[in-house]
Structure formats: structure tokens, C-alpha cells
Design a protein around this motif. Structure first.
Motif, PDB file in Angstrom:
ATOM      1  N   SER A  88     -16.322  -7.406  -3.388  1.00 12.06           N
ATOM      2  CA  SER A  88     -15.112  -6.839  -3.980  1.00 12.06           C
ATOM      3  C   SER A  88     -15.006  -5.352  -3.666  1.00 12.06           C
ATOM      4  O   SER A  88     -16.007  -4.675  -3.445  1.00 12.06           O
ATOM      5  CB  SER A  88     -15.085  -7.057  -5.499  1.00 12.06           C
ATOM      6  OG  SER A  88     -16.158  -6.368  -6.117  1.00 12.06           O
ATOM      7  N   CYS A  89     -13.766  -4.874  -3.654  1.00  9.51           N
ATOM      8  CA  CYS A  89     -13.469  -3.462  -3.406  1.00  9.51           C
ATOM      9  C   CYS A  89     -12.510  -2.959  -4.468  1.00  9.51           C
ATOM     10  O   CYS A  89     -11.523  -3.625  -4.789  1.00  9.51           O
ATOM     11  CB  CYS A  89     -12.795  -3.265  -2.043  1.00  9.51           C
ATOM     12  SG  CYS A  89     -13.873  -3.400  -0.622  1.00  9.51           S
ATOM     13  N   GLY A  90     -12.786  -1.783  -4.996  1.00 11.15           N
ATOM     14  CA  GLY A  90     -11.819  -1.088  -5.833  1.00 11.15           C
ATOM     15  C   GLY A  90     -10.996  -0.174  -4.943  1.00 11.15           C
ATOM     16  O   GLY A  90     -11.543   0.674  -4.231  1.00 11.15           O
ATOM     17  N   ILE A  91      -9.677  -0.335  -4.965  1.00  6.78           N
ATOM     18  CA  ILE A  91      -8.816   0.353  -3.993  1.00  6.78           C
ATOM     19  C   ILE A  91      -7.785   1.193  -4.726  1.00  6.78           C
ATOM     20  O   ILE A  91      -7.036   0.690  -5.575  1.00  6.78           O
ATOM     21  CB  ILE A  91      -8.113  -0.672  -3.078  1.00  6.78           C
ATOM     22  CG1 ILE A  91      -9.168  -1.424  -2.243  1.00  6.78           C
ATOM     23  CG2 ILE A  91      -7.102   0.007  -2.175  1.00  6.78           C
ATOM     24  CD1 ILE A  91      -8.611  -2.559  -1.450  1.00  6.78           C
ATOM     25  N   ASP A  92      -7.753   2.503  -4.389  1.00  2.00           N
ATOM     26  CA  ASP A  92      -6.707   3.378  -4.923  1.00  2.00           C
ATOM     27  C   ASP A  92      -6.098   4.267  -3.843  1.00  2.00           C
ATOM     28  O   ASP A  92      -5.181   5.033  -4.123  1.00  2.00           O
ATOM     29  CB  ASP A  92      -7.246   4.234  -6.074  1.00  2.00           C
ATOM     30  CG  ASP A  92      -8.502   5.007  -5.693  1.00  2.00           C
ATOM     31  OD1 ASP A  92      -8.805   5.109  -4.491  1.00  2.00           O
ATOM     32  OD2 ASP A  92      -9.178   5.519  -6.607  1.00  2.00           O
ATOM     33  N   ASP A  93      -6.591   4.169  -2.618  1.00  2.00           N
ATOM     34  CA  ASP A  93      -6.022   4.946  -1.518  1.00  2.00           C
ATOM     35  C   ASP A  93      -4.639   4.378  -1.179  1.00  2.00           C
ATOM     36  O   ASP A  93      -4.497   3.172  -0.934  1.00  2.00           O
ATOM     37  CB  ASP A  93      -6.937   4.868  -0.292  1.00  2.00           C
ATOM     38  CG  ASP A  93      -6.389   5.675   0.876  1.00  2.00           C
ATOM     39  OD1 ASP A  93      -5.562   5.130   1.641  1.00  2.00           O
ATOM     40  OD2 ASP A  93      -6.783   6.851   1.018  1.00  2.00           O
ATOM     41  N   PRO A  94      -3.600   5.204  -1.177  1.00  2.00           N
ATOM     42  CA  PRO A  94      -2.241   4.694  -0.968  1.00  2.00           C
ATOM     43  C   PRO A  94      -2.072   3.906   0.329  1.00  2.00           C
ATOM     44  O   PRO A  94      -1.353   2.899   0.365  1.00  2.00           O
ATOM     45  CB  PRO A  94      -1.374   5.965  -0.962  1.00  2.00           C
ATOM     46  CG  PRO A  94      -2.165   6.958  -1.757  1.00  2.00           C
ATOM     47  CD  PRO A  94      -3.602   6.657  -1.461  1.00  2.00           C
ATOM     48  N   GLN A  95      -2.721   4.341   1.430  1.00  2.00           N
ATOM     49  CA  GLN A  95      -2.591   3.627   2.699  1.00  2.00           C
ATOM     50  C   GLN A  95      -3.228   2.245   2.624  1.00  2.00           C
ATOM     51  O   GLN A  95      -2.678   1.262   3.140  1.00  2.00           O
ATOM     52  CB  GLN A  95      -3.223   4.441   3.823  1.00  2.00           C
ATOM     53  CG  GLN A  95      -2.461   5.716   4.156  1.00  2.00           C
ATOM     54  CD  GLN A  95      -3.051   6.438   5.359  1.00  2.00           C
ATOM     55  OE1 GLN A  95      -4.196   6.223   5.729  1.00  2.00           O
ATOM     56  NE2 GLN A  95      -2.258   7.300   5.970  1.00  2.00           N
ATOM     57  N   VAL A  96      -4.388   2.147   1.953  1.00  2.00           N
ATOM     58  CA  VAL A  96      -5.043   0.841   1.828  1.00  2.00           C
ATOM     59  C   VAL A  96      -4.253  -0.042   0.870  1.00  2.00           C
ATOM     60  O   VAL A  96      -4.138  -1.258   1.083  1.00  2.00           O
ATOM     61  CB  VAL A  96      -6.500   1.010   1.360  1.00  2.00           C
ATOM     62  CG1 VAL A  96      -7.202  -0.346   1.318  1.00  2.00           C
ATOM     63  CG2 VAL A  96      -7.263   1.955   2.275  1.00  2.00           C
ATOM     64  N   VAL A  97      -3.704   0.551  -0.193  1.00  2.00           N
ATOM     65  CA  VAL A  97      -2.864  -0.218  -1.115  1.00  2.00           C
ATOM     66  C   VAL A  97      -1.670  -0.797  -0.360  1.00  2.00           C
ATOM     67  O   VAL A  97      -1.284  -1.957  -0.560  1.00  2.00           O
ATOM     68  CB  VAL A  97      -2.399   0.663  -2.295  1.00  2.00           C
ATOM     69  CG1 VAL A  97      -1.332  -0.067  -3.115  1.00  2.00           C
ATOM     70  CG2 VAL A  97      -3.578   1.040  -3.181  1.00  2.00           C
ATOM     71  N   SER A  98      -1.072   0.000   0.539  1.00  2.00           N
ATOM     72  CA  SER A  98       0.061  -0.481   1.334  1.00  2.00           C
ATOM     73  C   SER A  98      -0.358  -1.659   2.210  1.00  2.00           C
ATOM     74  O   SER A  98       0.398  -2.624   2.379  1.00  2.00           O
ATOM     75  CB  SER A  98       0.604   0.654   2.200  1.00  2.00           C
ATOM     76  OG  SER A  98       1.654   0.205   3.035  1.00  2.00           O
ATOM     77  N   PHE A  99      -1.576  -1.610   2.740  1.00  2.00           N
ATOM     78  CA  PHE A  99      -2.063  -2.696   3.605  1.00  2.00           C
ATOM     79  C   PHE A  99      -2.246  -3.983   2.805  1.00  2.00           C
ATOM     80  O   PHE A  99      -1.823  -5.063   3.240  1.00  2.00           O
ATOM     81  CB  PHE A  99      -3.379  -2.281   4.262  1.00  2.00           C
ATOM     82  CG  PHE A  99      -3.997  -3.338   5.130  1.00  2.00           C
ATOM     83  CD1 PHE A  99      -3.566  -3.518   6.442  1.00  2.00           C
ATOM     84  CD2 PHE A  99      -4.994  -4.166   4.633  1.00  2.00           C
ATOM     85  CE1 PHE A  99      -4.140  -4.504   7.241  1.00  2.00           C
ATOM     86  CE2 PHE A  99      -5.566  -5.152   5.426  1.00  2.00           C
ATOM     87  CZ  PHE A  99      -5.134  -5.314   6.744  1.00  2.00           C
ATOM     88  N   ILE A 100      -2.881  -3.898   1.619  1.00  2.00           N
ATOM     89  CA  ILE A 100      -3.165  -5.127   0.858  1.00  2.00           C
ATOM     90  C   ILE A 100      -1.904  -5.721   0.240  1.00  2.00           C
ATOM     91  O   ILE A 100      -1.894  -6.885  -0.146  1.00  2.00           O
ATOM     92  CB  ILE A 100      -4.224  -4.882  -0.237  1.00  2.00           C
ATOM     93  CG1 ILE A 100      -3.690  -3.935  -1.325  1.00  2.00           C
ATOM     94  CG2 ILE A 100      -5.519  -4.361   0.356  1.00  2.00           C
ATOM     95  CD1 ILE A 100      -4.640  -3.795  -2.518  1.00  2.00           C
ATOM     96  N   THR A 101      -0.827  -4.910   0.156  1.00  2.00           N
ATOM     97  CA  THR A 101       0.424  -5.423  -0.403  1.00  2.00           C
ATOM     98  C   THR A 101       0.948  -6.607   0.407  1.00  2.00           C
ATOM     99  O   THR A 101       1.620  -7.502  -0.127  1.00  2.00           O
ATOM    100  CB  THR A 101       1.482  -4.304  -0.437  1.00  2.00           C
ATOM    101  OG1 THR A 101       1.006  -3.234  -1.252  1.00  2.00           O
ATOM    102  CG2 THR A 101       2.806  -4.800  -1.008  1.00  2.00           C
TER     103      THR A 101
END
Length: 278
Positions: free
Chosen positions: A232-245
């Protein structure tokens, strides 16, 4: 009151030999002692406070590193000198569901009479309790080392200057992959100090399928990405959030991150970078 408790665990559930429970009013001391003698203080892991509204002696506390986890411990009297001690863990990411419980049978220890205090000058207040609030194992040890430097024996000859051993270069070690997951979990279960030495902070890289993506219940702009094989990964970087969307369950991604910890059997990564799996 002090209790000596024996966990009632099923085969393979844990390796705790006993739990030492102490409480005096609103103060609790909970020490898990492993079969190898290793001691784990709940106060190092959780911000313990008494549950005054509880009909039996009880405490609760947020995990100092994972604020979505809350542990509750309670003492239940079962006889004149016998008790049960129960610990329960609740996960806010699962709507506050109980994700873990352990129960131990306890016997009260006889209290020894306290000797009269000797007429000596009161010692200076120790700063050691401040170290117990530090979550990171390395940082906590550094704190203790600064408070209690090792004594140096007197010598008639000048002491030879010793060069400090070089820190291991984690970047020089090969990246961990999904083939290492069983070894990572096994080491964590047997000896968390060895887990920190051998795996924490090392780069993990693998191509894995998406299991689910959930929003953190404690941090508004943070998401938890769960992958197959319990990664699992905790994600808060906006670019990575955009990718997982744009991801869906079953999609395969290439994940690269640093091994941080293990929670409920999941290998947790930080500083995750994601890309489409080739």
C-alpha cells in the motif's frame, strides 16, 4: 495495581509471552514481552489516556504514526485476584471497524510495602519521558544517547581515537521486489529492530495490480492506494493523485517507493512514484 497476564492466542497468532499491566488511577503501563525477551511499551506506540467514562479500568490512544488507528485496552475482573486484559484496535479507514483483538488472563501481584523515603536531595527531573514520545526508532535511540552518553573509563594512557563506522549505503543495495515480500513480513514478525535495519528505508519496485483506492479519513487530500500482494501507498502528491484518478481495480501499475512499516500485514510504502506497467 500490577498484573501479570498470559495472552490467550491461537496457534501462530503472535509471539508475546506475557503482558505486564500496571495502573494507578489515570496512569497506565502496558508492556508486551516477547518470547525472546524483547519489550514493547504501548506508550511508545500510542498516546495513552484513561477512559474515565468506562465502568472498568480502561485506556485508549491514537497511534503516534498512524492517526487513523485507535487502540483500547481494558481490565475486567473475573475473580477475587484474577482479571482479563483485552486490547482492541480500530481503523478509521474502515469506518471505525475493529480490526484486531487480543485477550490475556491475568493474576494480581502482591504489593510490597513501600520503604520510607531516605532524607536525600531530590534528583533533577529527567528528560527521558520526552524521548518516549518520539515515534521513529532511530530518532528515539538518538534522543536516549544524548541524554545518557556512555561512561568512559579512566585510563592512564591517552585513548586511541576511533573512527566511527560508516553508515550503510542503502542506495547501494539492490531494490526490493515483490519476491522479497514474504521475507519482509517474516522479519517484521520475528524482530522489528532487524526489520528496521534490513528493510526500512530501502527502495521497493514492482508491477502490481490495483486492489482499491480509498480516501483518507484523517487527511482531506490524501489517498490510500492498495495493491495486490498486500502493498500500500499513502499518496498526497498532486501529480500522483492525478495519475491514480484514472485507475480502476485490476489495472496494473509500476510502483516505486520506500519501505516504511507494516500494518495489519500490509507493507506500507512512502514517497511512491507510479507509472503504467509495460
Amino acid at each position: 495495581m500490577s498484573l501479570k497476564c498470559t495472552p490467550q492466542a491461537g496457534p501462530g497468532e503472535n509471539h508475546t509471552a506475557r503482558i505486564d499491566v500496571g495502573f494507578d488511577g489515570d496512569r497506565f503501563s502496558i508492556i508486551h514481552v516477547g518470547e525472546n525477551g524483547e519489550r514493547v511499551d504501548r506508550a511508545d506506540q500510542y498516546a495513552i489516556r484513561a477512559k474515565r467514562e468506562s465502568p472498568t479500568p480502561a485506556w485508549e490512544g491514537l497511534n503516534k504514526r498512524r492517526r487513523y488507528l485507535t487502540m483500547v485496552g481494558k481490565i475486567i475482573r473475573t475473580g477475587e485476584h484474577s482479571y482479563d486484559y483485552v486490547e482492541q484496535l480500530f481503523d478509521a479507514r474502515e469506518g471505525g471497524a475493529k480490526v484486531y483483538e487480543t485477550r490475556a488472563r491475568c493474576l494480581a501481584e502482591a504489593s510490597d510495602p513501600k520503604p520510607a523515603p531516605a532524607p536525600v536531595e531530590a534528583p533533577a527531573k529527567s528528560a527521558a519521558p520526552a524521548c518516549q514520545t518520539i515515534a521513529g526508532a532511530h530518532e528515539r535511540l538518538d534522543c536516549y544517547d544524548k541524554l545518557f552518553p556512555p561512561a568512559r573509563a579512566a585510563a592512564s594512557e591517552p585513548e586511541a581515537v576511533k573512527q566511527p563506522a560508516p553508515e550503510p549505503d542503502r542506495n547501494a543495495a539492490p531494490n526490493l521486489t515483490d519476491a522479497d515480500l514474504d521475507a519482509i513480513r517474516s522479519t517484521y514478525e520475528k524482530n522489528q529492530a532487524r526489520f528496521v535495519r534490513d528493510f526500512a528505508g530501502r527502495t521497493f519496485e514492482a508491477s502490481l495490480q490495483v486492489d482499491r483506492i480509498t480516501r483518507s479519513r484523517t487527511e482531506k487530500n490524501r489517498f490510500d492506494l492498495s495493491l495486490e500482494r498486500g502493498v500500500s501507498c499513502g499518496i498526497d502528491d498532486p501529480q500522483v493523485v492525478s495519475f491514480i484518478t484514472n485507475l480502476n481495480k485490476g489495472d496494473k501499475v509500476r510502483v516505486r517507493g520506500l519501505v516504511d512499516d507494516i500494518a495489519n500485514g500490509n507493507v506500507e510504502l512512502t514517497k511512491c512514484a507510479l507509472s503504467a506497467a509495460g
